[in-house]
Motif scaffolding. Structure first.
Motif, PDB file in Angstrom:
ATOM      1  N   ASN A  88       0.840  -1.198   0.000  1.00 53.71           N
ATOM      2  CA  ASN A  88       0.000   0.000   0.000  1.00 53.71           C
ATOM      3  C   ASN A  88       0.875   1.246   0.000  1.00 53.71           C
ATOM      4  O   ASN A  88       0.676   2.164   0.767  1.00 53.71           O
ATOM      5  CB  ASN A  88      -0.986  -0.012   1.176  1.00 53.71           C
ATOM      6  CG  ASN A  88      -0.296  -0.044   2.509  1.00 53.71           C
ATOM      7  OD1 ASN A  88       0.921  -0.120   2.581  1.00 53.71           O
ATOM      8  ND2 ASN A  88      -1.051   0.033   3.584  1.00 53.71           N
ATOM      9  N   ASP A  90       2.295   4.782  -1.325  1.00 57.30           N
ATOM     10  CA  ASP A  90       1.558   5.976  -1.737  1.00 57.30           C
ATOM     11  C   ASP A  90       1.843   6.254  -3.218  1.00 57.30           C
ATOM     12  O   ASP A  90       2.897   6.776  -3.573  1.00 57.30           O
ATOM     13  CB  ASP A  90       2.001   7.163  -0.866  1.00 57.30           C
ATOM     14  CG  ASP A  90       1.003   8.300  -0.925  1.00 57.30           C
ATOM     15  OD1 ASP A  90       0.384   8.484  -1.991  1.00 57.30           O
ATOM     16  OD2 ASP A  90       0.842   9.000   0.092  1.00 57.30           O
ATOM     17  N   GLU A  92       0.725   8.334  -5.216  1.00 56.46           N
ATOM     18  CA  GLU A  92       0.775   9.728  -5.655  1.00 56.46           C
ATOM     19  C   GLU A  92       2.115  10.386  -5.323  1.00 56.46           C
ATOM     20  O   GLU A  92       2.340  11.529  -5.699  1.00 56.46           O
ATOM     21  CB  GLU A  92      -0.361  10.516  -5.011  1.00 56.46           C
ATOM     22  CG  GLU A  92      -1.729  10.118  -5.522  1.00 56.46           C
ATOM     23  CD  GLU A  92      -2.837  10.864  -4.807  1.00 56.46           C
ATOM     24  OE1 GLU A  92      -3.290  11.879  -5.333  1.00 56.46           O
ATOM     25  OE2 GLU A  92      -3.230  10.441  -3.704  1.00 56.46           O
ATOM     26  N   LEU A  93       2.958   9.654  -4.609  1.00 57.37           N
ATOM     27  CA  LEU A  93       4.257  10.212  -4.240  1.00 57.37           C
ATOM     28  C   LEU A  93       5.376   9.405  -4.891  1.00 57.37           C
ATOM     29  O   LEU A  93       5.212   8.230  -5.187  1.00 57.37           O
ATOM     30  CB  LEU A  93       4.445  10.167  -2.720  1.00 57.37           C
ATOM     31  CG  LEU A  93       3.402  10.875  -1.868  1.00 57.37           C
ATOM     32  CD1 LEU A  93       3.745  10.711  -0.393  1.00 57.37           C
ATOM     33  CD2 LEU A  93       3.316  12.349  -2.224  1.00 57.37           C
ATOM     34  N   ASP A  97       9.971  10.282  -1.575  1.00 59.20           N
ATOM     35  CA  ASP A  97       8.922  10.974  -0.831  1.00 59.20           C
ATOM     36  C   ASP A  97       8.070  10.008  -0.023  1.00 59.20           C
ATOM     37  O   ASP A  97       7.548  10.352   1.037  1.00 59.20           O
ATOM     38  CB  ASP A  97       8.033  11.780  -1.779  1.00 59.20           C
ATOM     39  CG  ASP A  97       8.750  13.018  -2.310  1.00 59.20           C
ATOM     40  OD1 ASP A  97       9.731  13.436  -1.665  1.00 59.20           O
ATOM     41  OD2 ASP A  97       8.349  13.544  -3.355  1.00 59.20           O
ATOM     42  N   VAL A 101       7.498  11.054   3.774  1.00 62.25           N
ATOM     43  CA  VAL A 101       6.150  11.299   4.276  1.00 62.25           C
ATOM     44  C   VAL A 101       5.781  10.286   5.360  1.00 62.25           C
ATOM     45  O   VAL A 101       5.207  10.634   6.387  1.00 62.25           O
ATOM     46  CB  VAL A 101       5.147  11.254   3.101  1.00 62.25           C
ATOM     47  CG1 VAL A 101       3.724  11.107   3.604  1.00 62.25           C
ATOM     48  CG2 VAL A 101       5.275  12.518   2.259  1.00 62.25           C
ATOM     49  N   TYR A 102       6.146   9.043   5.130  1.00 62.28           N
ATOM     50  CA  TYR A 102       5.820   8.006   6.114  1.00 62.28           C
ATOM     51  C   TYR A 102       6.514   8.294   7.443  1.00 62.28           C
ATOM     52  O   TYR A 102       5.936   8.099   8.508  1.00 62.28           O
ATOM     53  CB  TYR A 102       6.252   6.641   5.570  1.00 62.28           C
ATOM     54  CG  TYR A 102       5.482   5.476   6.129  1.00 62.28           C
ATOM     55  CD1 TYR A 102       4.174   5.233   5.734  1.00 62.28           C
ATOM     56  CD2 TYR A 102       6.059   4.617   7.048  1.00 62.28           C
ATOM     57  CE1 TYR A 102       3.463   4.157   6.228  1.00 62.28           C
ATOM     58  CE2 TYR A 102       5.356   3.533   7.550  1.00 62.28           C
ATOM     59  CZ  TYR A 102       4.060   3.303   7.137  1.00 62.28           C
ATOM     60  OH  TYR A 102       3.363   2.243   7.637  1.00 62.28           O
ATOM     61  N   ARG A 104       7.153  11.196   8.580  1.00 60.04           N
ATOM     62  CA  ARG A 104       6.413  12.281   9.237  1.00 60.04           C
ATOM     63  C   ARG A 104       5.201  11.751   9.985  1.00 60.04           C
ATOM     64  O   ARG A 104       4.793  12.324  10.992  1.00 60.04           O
ATOM     65  CB  ARG A 104       5.939  13.334   8.218  1.00 60.04           C
ATOM     66  CG  ARG A 104       7.013  14.005   7.403  1.00 60.04           C
ATOM     67  CD  ARG A 104       7.938  14.852   8.219  1.00 60.04           C
ATOM     68  NE  ARG A 104       7.286  15.965   8.899  1.00 60.04           N
ATOM     69  CZ  ARG A 104       7.938  16.902   9.567  1.00 60.04           C
ATOM     70  NH1 ARG A 104       9.255  16.870   9.634  1.00 60.04           N
ATOM     71  NH2 ARG A 104       7.286  17.874  10.155  1.00 60.04           N
ATOM     72  N   TYR A 105       4.604  10.691   9.465  1.00 59.86           N
ATOM     73  CA  TYR A 105       3.440  10.116  10.165  1.00 59.86           C
ATOM     74  C   TYR A 105       3.805   9.683  11.584  1.00 59.86           C
ATOM     75  O   TYR A 105       2.960   9.613  12.459  1.00 59.86           O
ATOM     76  CB  TYR A 105       2.894   8.898   9.419  1.00 59.86           C
ATOM     77  CG  TYR A 105       2.317   9.176   8.045  1.00 59.86           C
ATOM     78  CD1 TYR A 105       1.932  10.460   7.674  1.00 59.86           C
ATOM     79  CD2 TYR A 105       2.153   8.152   7.116  1.00 59.86           C
ATOM     80  CE1 TYR A 105       1.411  10.710   6.422  1.00 59.86           C
ATOM     81  CE2 TYR A 105       1.620   8.390   5.862  1.00 59.86           C
ATOM     82  CZ  TYR A 105       1.247   9.670   5.509  1.00 59.86           C
ATOM     83  OH  TYR A 105       0.734   9.907   4.275  1.00 59.86           O
ATOM     84  N   PHE A 106       5.090   9.375  11.781  1.00 63.94           N
ATOM     85  CA  PHE A 106       5.531   8.983  13.118  1.00 63.94           C
ATOM     86  C   PHE A 106       5.955  10.191  13.945  1.00 63.94           C
ATOM     87  O   PHE A 106       6.437  10.044  15.061  1.00 63.94           O
ATOM     88  CB  PHE A 106       6.690   7.989  13.038  1.00 63.94           C
ATOM     89  CG  PHE A 106       6.273   6.625  12.556  1.00 63.94           C
ATOM     90  CD1 PHE A 106       5.664   5.730  13.416  1.00 63.94           C
ATOM     91  CD2 PHE A 106       6.472   6.262  11.239  1.00 63.94           C
ATOM     92  CE1 PHE A 106       5.272   4.480  12.965  1.00 63.94           C
ATOM     93  CE2 PHE A 106       6.084   5.011  10.784  1.00 63.94           C
ATOM     94  CZ  PHE A 106       5.477   4.115  11.647  1.00 63.94           C
TER      95      PHE A 106
ATOM     96  N   ASN B  26      -0.823  15.102  15.146  1.00 67.50           N
ATOM     97  CA  ASN B  26       0.103  15.143  14.017  1.00 67.50           C
ATOM     98  C   ASN B  26      -0.643  15.322  12.696  1.00 67.50           C
ATOM     99  O   ASN B  26      -0.272  14.754  11.667  1.00 67.50           O
ATOM    100  CB  ASN B  26       0.934  13.851  14.009  1.00 67.50           C
ATOM    101  CG  ASN B  26       2.151  13.956  13.119  1.00 67.50           C
ATOM    102  OD1 ASN B  26       2.480  15.041  12.627  1.00 67.50           O
ATOM    103  ND2 ASN B  26       2.798  12.840  12.878  1.00 67.50           N
ATOM    104  N   ALA B  29       1.276  16.228   9.409  1.00 70.11           N
ATOM    105  CA  ALA B  29       1.900  15.245   8.516  1.00 70.11           C
ATOM    106  C   ALA B  29       0.935  14.833   7.408  1.00 70.11           C
ATOM    107  O   ALA B  29       1.339  14.629   6.264  1.00 70.11           O
ATOM    108  CB  ALA B  29       2.338  14.015   9.317  1.00 70.11           C
ATOM    109  N   SER B  40       0.832  15.715  -8.411  1.00 67.66           N
ATOM    110  CA  SER B  40       0.468  14.763  -9.460  1.00 67.66           C
ATOM    111  C   SER B  40      -1.002  14.879  -9.856  1.00 67.66           C
ATOM    112  O   SER B  40      -1.529  14.035 -10.553  1.00 67.66           O
ATOM    113  CB  SER B  40       0.775  13.330  -9.003  1.00 67.66           C
ATOM    114  OG  SER B  40      -0.063  12.991  -7.919  1.00 67.66           O
ATOM    115  N   SER B 123       1.812   5.741  13.838  1.00 65.19           N
ATOM    116  CA  SER B 123       1.282   6.221  15.110  1.00 65.19           C
ATOM    117  C   SER B 123       0.214   7.297  14.928  1.00 65.19           C
ATOM    118  O   SER B 123      -0.255   7.863  15.905  1.00 65.19           O
ATOM    119  CB  SER B 123       2.414   6.707  16.014  1.00 65.19           C
ATOM    120  OG  SER B 123       3.299   7.521  15.307  1.00 65.19           O
ATOM    121  N   LEU B 124      -0.180   7.583  13.693  1.00 70.10           N
ATOM    122  CA  LEU B 124      -1.289   8.514  13.486  1.00 70.10           C
ATOM    123  C   LEU B 124      -2.587   7.907  14.022  1.00 70.10           C
ATOM    124  O   LEU B 124      -2.772   6.701  13.978  1.00 70.10           O
ATOM    125  CB  LEU B 124      -1.481   8.781  11.991  1.00 70.10           C
ATOM    126  CG  LEU B 124      -0.459   9.652  11.274  1.00 70.10           C
ATOM    127  CD1 LEU B 124      -0.790   9.702   9.792  1.00 70.10           C
ATOM    128  CD2 LEU B 124      -0.411  11.048  11.851  1.00 70.10           C
TER     129      LEU B 124
END
Ligand SMILES: Nc1ncnc2c1ncn2[C@@H]1O[C@H](COP(=O)(O)OP(=O)(O)OP(=O)(O)O)[C@@H](O)[C@H]1O
Ligand SMILES: [Mg+2]
Lengths: 308, 277
Positions: A88, A90, A92-93, A97, A101-102, A104-106, B26, B29, B40, B123-124
């Protein structure tokens, strides 16, 4: 012994009336490489999702890194790396990236992520594809990127759901090599597979699961020792004569397994059994002596092949 | 000699120690990811959404308006026809942007690209995802609306200084539609169901006192329209651009605040039910 990083007791998951995971018990020690081996629908992914704190158990107990996923989902997830059965990424990235981005989710700081992303792209052998679109990657590359992504938070446990299904042999070997390095670095691996060679290569210890239950547990070698003979003689008489021949083979070897297309003779000495068969006046079309594998263990335990 | 290390630990440890199951604080993010992904997107599709209300303004407001002359607003003011429909179309452009994004795009991410599923293995929390995605939809609505306001200004259709307050008003409207739109989309299973949403929006767009006063309808129909969100947006914005402030505006604002809250709660719960059950 150090405290286990995963403890499951009577772990159960029901979907309506259907029990996908039926009261399984297991423990995973830190740094261990632990496998769930089983056929389609055995409940491997369901178990992985519960361990990954994205699926709530129906009953039983589960502790991940000493925490209950019912109460500490985000805390647990922040210390896990997850490679789901289906990629899964991303779409679109672009490749790099995806990692940034992943990360940043953390909630990780940008500088830390950038540094790790470059190292991980190197590790995943994707350093020359950083700007590529995810869709343009091969299946093996996508899988490696997914693994790299799962490592961005330096997880204590890496969960891999069928990491190499659908990949060609070369791509699989590259992936095994990467996973082996992680194991050497001390990352705890939990993986599911229905390839016995993969399980033998990667797992220190595994459980064989079928229909939501654990059928056996141990190291690959111990399981083979316990549930199978040293060698296996495979003989084919042609599909219409197999059953007939099987009648006559009774008493040969320690145990017989009659499959639609061949007969498996379990024995410490395959060649000797083959001689006895020819003495009986039977002439197999083909014969083959090989070492026992986890496939034989599975067959013994469930009466079915691992890969249908 | 400094005791520097004591402050540097916060950088390596993400967020607070005790995270709530719903919210990791968060949202940023998620928003950053959305902005990066817009690279895109197909800008032609995005632009067409902006021009739709502009074309209505040009054809109906300028063309048709020459025949109509002036119209009376709900506060009793006589205004040129173009100045009557322009604020309605402004509300519509905020709605359009927010709804496109929170229906079609969200549906795709929910069901095909598995984006939210991926986000929720980190962790989101579901509230982070909901707020971030709603914000992005809001942003698109806000961009349409701001562009439309510029067009209004060029045509001299902002009749009072209070038109400046229409800016926060359209943000509120976009927020409301983004929030409710995402909540509704999260319950949809097929693209066809999204078509229905688009289908329901057409009469709402046409009948919400957009092109003529609501008083032309019999009372029961008026009630129905007043129950729908767009009418509140139209009335709120029209009051601001024509300079007729009234107590009713608080009701309109309240309506949107409730709509936003409902949308966030349902979206969050739905994301949790879908991906964390
Ligand atoms: N969300 C769900 N709702 C209902 N049933 C489910 C759901 N997820 C899994 N199942 C059922 O639970 C059983 C176990 O599924 P699971 O995906 O865990 O199997 P698996 O061992 O991973 O199989 P595979 O090797 O095919 O990936 C299957 O019979 C499946 O149909
Ligand atoms: Mg599976």
């Amino acid at each position: 012994m150090p405290a286990p990083v995963i403890t499951a007791q009577k772990l159960t998951k029901k979907y309506g009336d259907f029990t996908a995971v039926d009261g399984i018990d297991f423990e995973v020690a830190p740094g261990e490489s632990f496998g769930l081996l089983g056929p389609n629908g055995a409940g491997k992914s369901t178990t992985m999702r519960m361990v990954g704190a994205v699926s709530t158990r129906t009953s039983g107990d589960l502790q991940i890194l000493g925490l209950d996923p019912n109460d500490h989902g985000p805390d647990i997830r922040s210390q896990l790396g997850v490679v789901p059965q289906q990629d899964n990424l991303d779409q679109e990235l672009r490749v790099r990236d995806n990692l940034l981005v992943y990360g940043r989710y953390f909630g990780l700081p940008r500088s830390v992520i950038a540094e790790r992303a470059d190292a991980l792209l190197e590790f995943a052998q994707l350093a020359d594809r950083t700007k590529a679109k995810v869709d343009d990657l091969s299946g093996g590359m996508k899988r490696r990127l997914t693994i790299a992504r799962a490592l961005i938070n330096e997880p204590r446990i890496l969960l891999l759901d069928e990491p190499t299904t659908g990949l060609d042999p070369q791509a699989r070997h590259i992936l095994w090599d990467r996973l082996f390095r992680l194991k050497e670095q001390g990352t705890t691996l939990v993986l599911t597979t229905h390839y016995m060679d993969e399980a033998e290569q990667l797992c220190d210890r595994l459980v064989v699961v079928d229909k939501g239950r654990i059928m056996a547990e141990g190291s690959p070698a111990a399981l083979i020792r316990e549930y199978s003979s040293k060698e296996v003689l495979e003989v084919r008489f042609g599909s219409d004569k197999n059953a007939e021949a099987a009648e006559k083979l009774k008493g040969i070897g320690e145990r017989l397994e009659v499959l639609p297309d061949r007969i498996l003779v379990y024995s410490a000495n395959g060649e000797a059994e083959l001689e006895r068969i020819t003495h009986l006046g039977l002439e197999p079309i083909t014969s083959l002596v090989r070492r026992s594998s986890l496939e034989d263990v599975f067959l013994r335990l469930t009466g079915r092949s691992l890969i249908e | 000699m400094t005791a520097a290390p004591s402050t540097s630990t916060s950088a390596s440890r993400p967020l607070g120690r005790q995270r709530s199951a719903l919210y990791a604080g968060n949202t940023g993010a998620v928003i950053r990811r959305g902005l990066l992904a817009t690279r895109s997107t197909n800008y032609l599709v995005v632009l067409s959404g902006f021009f739709e209300p502009v074309f209505y303004l040009l054809s109906l407001g300028i063309g048709f308006g020459a025949l109509v002359g002036s119209v009376q607003t709900s506060t009793g003011q006589e205004v040129p026809y173009a100045a009557f429909i322009a604020p309605a179309l402004l509300a519509v452009s905020a709605m359009n942007g927010a709804v496109y994004d929170s229906t079609w795009n969200v549906f795709f991410k929910l069901n095909y690209s598995k984006l939210y599923q991926g986000m929720l293995t980190t962790s989101l929390g579901p509230l982070d995802v909901a707020l971030g995605e709603i914000f992005l939809a809001l942003l698109r609505g806000a961009m349409y609306a701001v562009g439309f306001m510029v067009v209004m200004q060029l045509f001299g259709l902002n009749l009072a200084w209070t038109a400046l307050l229409a800016l926060p008003a359209v943000l509120l409207i976009a927020f409301g539609f983004a929030s409710l739109g995402m909540a509704i989309t999260s319950y949809m299973k097929t693209f066809q169901q999204i078509e229905w949403v688009t289908f329901i929006m057409l009469p709402m767009f046409l009948f919400s006192a957009t092109f003529y006063p609501i008083t032309v309808y019999p009372e029961p129909i008026q009630w129905l329209i007043q129950a729908l969100p767009l009418w509140h947006g139209v009335e709120l914005v029209r009051g601001l651009t024509t300079g007729a402030l009234s107590g009713m505006m608080l009701v309109h604002v309240g309506y949107y605040l409730v709509m936003i809250a409902i949308g966030i709660v349902f979206t969050t719960n739905r994301l949790r039910a879908l991906f964390l059950k």
